[in-house]
Enzyme design. Structure first.
Site, PDB file in Angstrom:
ATOM      1  N   ASN B 383     -18.638  11.271  -3.968  1.00  0.00           N
ATOM      2  CA  ASN B 383     -19.356  11.248  -5.228  1.00  0.00           C
ATOM      3  C   ASN B 383     -20.165  12.526  -5.407  1.00  0.00           C
ATOM      4  O   ASN B 383     -19.843  13.358  -6.253  1.00  0.00           O
ATOM      5  CB  ASN B 383     -20.255  10.008  -5.290  1.00  0.00           C
ATOM      6  CG  ASN B 383     -20.800   9.783  -6.684  1.00  0.00           C
ATOM      7  OD1 ASN B 383     -20.652  10.622  -7.561  1.00  0.00           O
ATOM      8  ND2 ASN B 383     -21.443   8.661  -6.889  1.00  0.00           N
ATOM      9  N   ASP B 384     -21.161  12.714  -4.565  1.00  0.00           N
ATOM     10  CA  ASP B 384     -22.048  13.868  -4.737  1.00  0.00           C
ATOM     11  C   ASP B 384     -21.301  15.199  -4.675  1.00  0.00           C
ATOM     12  O   ASP B 384     -21.635  16.136  -5.404  1.00  0.00           O
ATOM     13  CB  ASP B 384     -23.141  13.855  -3.663  1.00  0.00           C
ATOM     14  CG  ASP B 384     -24.042  12.640  -3.809  1.00  0.00           C
ATOM     15  OD1 ASP B 384     -24.196  12.168  -4.947  1.00  0.00           O
ATOM     16  OD2 ASP B 384     -24.575  12.175  -2.793  1.00  0.00           O
TER      17      ASP B 384
END
Lengths: 121, 457
Positions: B383-384
């Site tokens: 995600n990040d």
């Protein structure tokens, strides 16, 4: 050893430390950190010396705690690094060589060998 | 028993120090890394055996018992730990090393009879305690025993300042007078400082802090070597302190962060920004079969593995999916962000474990320009590291971190458990983009379903 010699050694060691890791790829950052982590477990040598010269039970107790912690750092550090690196090796054709004996061997010796030597005394 | 000649002892310690240098050198290259580690272990073994024969030691059975306990606990844990949990284990081992150094220094205080010696004691105590407590907090964060978000409270900088001031004060008093009570106070202050140092650090930055604390422990060990007059401890500790510092900077650079920014960012209040609220905007979710069609009729697929893949133990299924797609003539690569997983290089370890060929693992700099040519970017549990907020939103905690440019691919497929934000605690705009498809579920289960559907095409 006199102060100046120690200082000299320390400064040279700083440069060696900088030099040996300056060009490592990010792929190996984790194993390298873990390996360096294992190396500072050598504080075990200091802990053994302090424990071996303890005369008061309290001092001995604290020193033995230091021995336990330092051993965990040293042995655990090398074993976990070896496990990481074992996987790196695996991708280079595991078929080429037969699987080797469990990786932990090298690290596990650490704790045992002084023990064996010790019992000879 | 006759003890070893002091010259011979020194030579054996010198040999051990050389082994340590060779070990670090070996760890620089994948080909020599494993041997390097074994060389280091041999050096350590040599040093430990040497100490038993070079100093007059009492309590030997006790010492051997303690060594047996330490290795009896650590070796099996290190051997059995799941690779996903390895970062916290490294943190733990680092912490106990720092703790050991602090205890050794504490016990040596009564024997330290000049001011310089006591200064080394004070340094070891303080840095060792910081490393111990800091590592304990990083362990708790990585193990998710506590929140992974930065913990900040209003008086934090003031409290930290007060603790450091008190530490300097009591440290100076110990150097001058050698009071054991004040040394104990210093130990407590060190522990407190370690906790306060790491609490404000956000989850995604924790690996860098582990590396920093690793360097701290190295320095503490070096200082304890000065206290004990043991050259090997000085050399080994300094080596780790110096290489750990370089490594910390390299890791921070890979994440586009500065070490000072990580440690003090929260104090300035700019690393806690970013929304945590899960928005209720619509997303396009789909079935495993749809994803399989997308993948199966693509020409070029880039898989972006993240920590979610590792947690679900899905790396083997991901490797199988890559094989199945390659069997259909599709070119498949894995795009590895430098901090994919929870430590730099962690994901390489995990995928290597699943026998993904080395050539398929592409580093970020190499693959980023190629997303443009990819039909599908399959983001599995990451995600990040693909969050465009790192480029666009200056207030975001990950702002400035280099990301994988998955948005350039024609289609983006996220395999995610939920819309929950990633480790850094911020939302990902990419999930709401029109070219994005989401498949909800555990990474491994989703991959298994997609794999089945691809095989059925």
């Amino acid at each position: 050893m006199d102060g100046i010699s120690l200082l000299t050694i320390t400064v040279l060691a700083v440069f060696v430390g900088f030099e040996v890791v300056s060009k490592v790829s990010s792929t190996l950052h984790t194993p390298l950190m873990s390996g360096a982590n294992a190396i500072h477990g050598i504080i075990l040598v200091g802990a053994i010396i302090v424990a071996g010269q303890a005369t008061h039970p309290w001092v001995l107790a604290v020193a033995l705690l230091a021995v336990v912690l330092a051993t965990a750092n040293l042995v655990g550090g090398f074993v976990v690094t070896d496990r990481m690196l074992e996987m790196f090796r695996g991708r280079r054709g595991a078929a080429e060589r037969p699987p080797e004996k469990p990786s932990a061997q090298g690290g596990a010796h650490e704790g045992e060998s002084p023990e064996r030597k010790g019992s000879v005394r | 028993m006759t003890l070893l000649d002091p010259t011979l002892t020194s030579l054996l310690y010198l040999a051990a120090a050389v082994f340590f240098i060779l070990a670090l050198k070996g760890l620089n290259s994948p080909r020599t890394a494993r041997r390097g580690n074994l060389v280091g272990a041999f050096g350590a073994l040599l040093a430990v055996v040497t100490v038993f024969f070079s100093v007059r030691l009492d309590n030997v059975p006790w010492i051997l018992g303690a060594i047996a306990v330490g290795s009896g606990v650590a070796a099996p844990v290190a051997r059995r730990v799941r690779m996903t949990q390895m970062p916290q284990l490294v943190a733990l081992f680092n912490g106990v090393g720092g703790g050991a150094a602090a205890l050794v220094a504490l016990l040596e205080l009564p024997h330290a009879d000049d001011g310089w010696m006591r200064l080394a004691v004070v340094f070891t105590l303080l840095v060792g305690a910081v490393s111990f407590a800091g590592s304990a907090i990083t362990f708790a964060k990585l193990q998710e025993l506590m929140t992974t978000r930065p913990v900040v409270f209003p008086g934090l900088p003031v409290l930290m300042g007060a603790v450091l001031l008190a530490a300097v004060g009591s440290g100076a008093a110990v150097v001058l007078g050698g009071s054991l009570a004040l040394a104990l106070l210093l130990l407590v202050l060190g522990l407190l400082a370690g906790v306060l140092l790491v609490l404000p650090v956000g989850g995604a930055d924790v690996p860098i802090v582990i590396s920093l604390l690793n360097a701290f422990t190295g320095l503490a060990v070096a200082a304890s070597g000065l206290v004990l007059g043991n050259v090997l401890l000085v050399v080994a500790g300094t080596l780790v302190g110096a290489s750990g510092t370089i490594l910390t900077r390299a890791m921070a650079a890979a994440m586009g962060r500065s070490v000072a920014g990580i440690l003090f960012g929260a104090f300035r209040g700019n690393s806690t920004a970013g929304s945590t609220a899960v928005s209720d905007r619509p997303v396009r979710s789909s079935s495993a079969e749809d994803v399989a069609v997308l993948l199966g009729y693509a020409q070029r697929v880039i898989i972006v593995p993240g920590y979610g893949l590792a947690v679900a133990q899905g790396q083997h299924t991901a490797a199988e999916l890559a094989l199945a797609l390659e069997a259909r003539g599709i070119r498949v690569d894995f795009a590895i962000h430098p901090v994919a997983g929870r430590m730099p290089g962690h994901m390489n370890v995990l995928l290597a474990e699943a026998n993904v060929p080395y050539e398929s693992l592409k580093e970020m700099s190499e693959i980023n320009s190629e997303f443009r040519t990819a039909d599908v970017a399959l983001v599995v549990g990451a995600n990040d590291v693909v969050n465009p907020a790192a480029k666009t939103s200056a207030g975001s905690p990950i702002y400035g971190m280099p990301i994988l440019e998955v948005a350039d691919a024609r289609q983006v497929v996220f395999l995610k458990r939920s819309l929950r934000p990633g480790f850094a605690g911020i939302e990902n705009e990419l999930m709401y983009e029109p070219q994005t498809t989401l498949l909800f579920g555990d990474a491994k289960e989703s991959l298994t379903k997609v794999l089945g559907a691809v095989k059925a095409l």
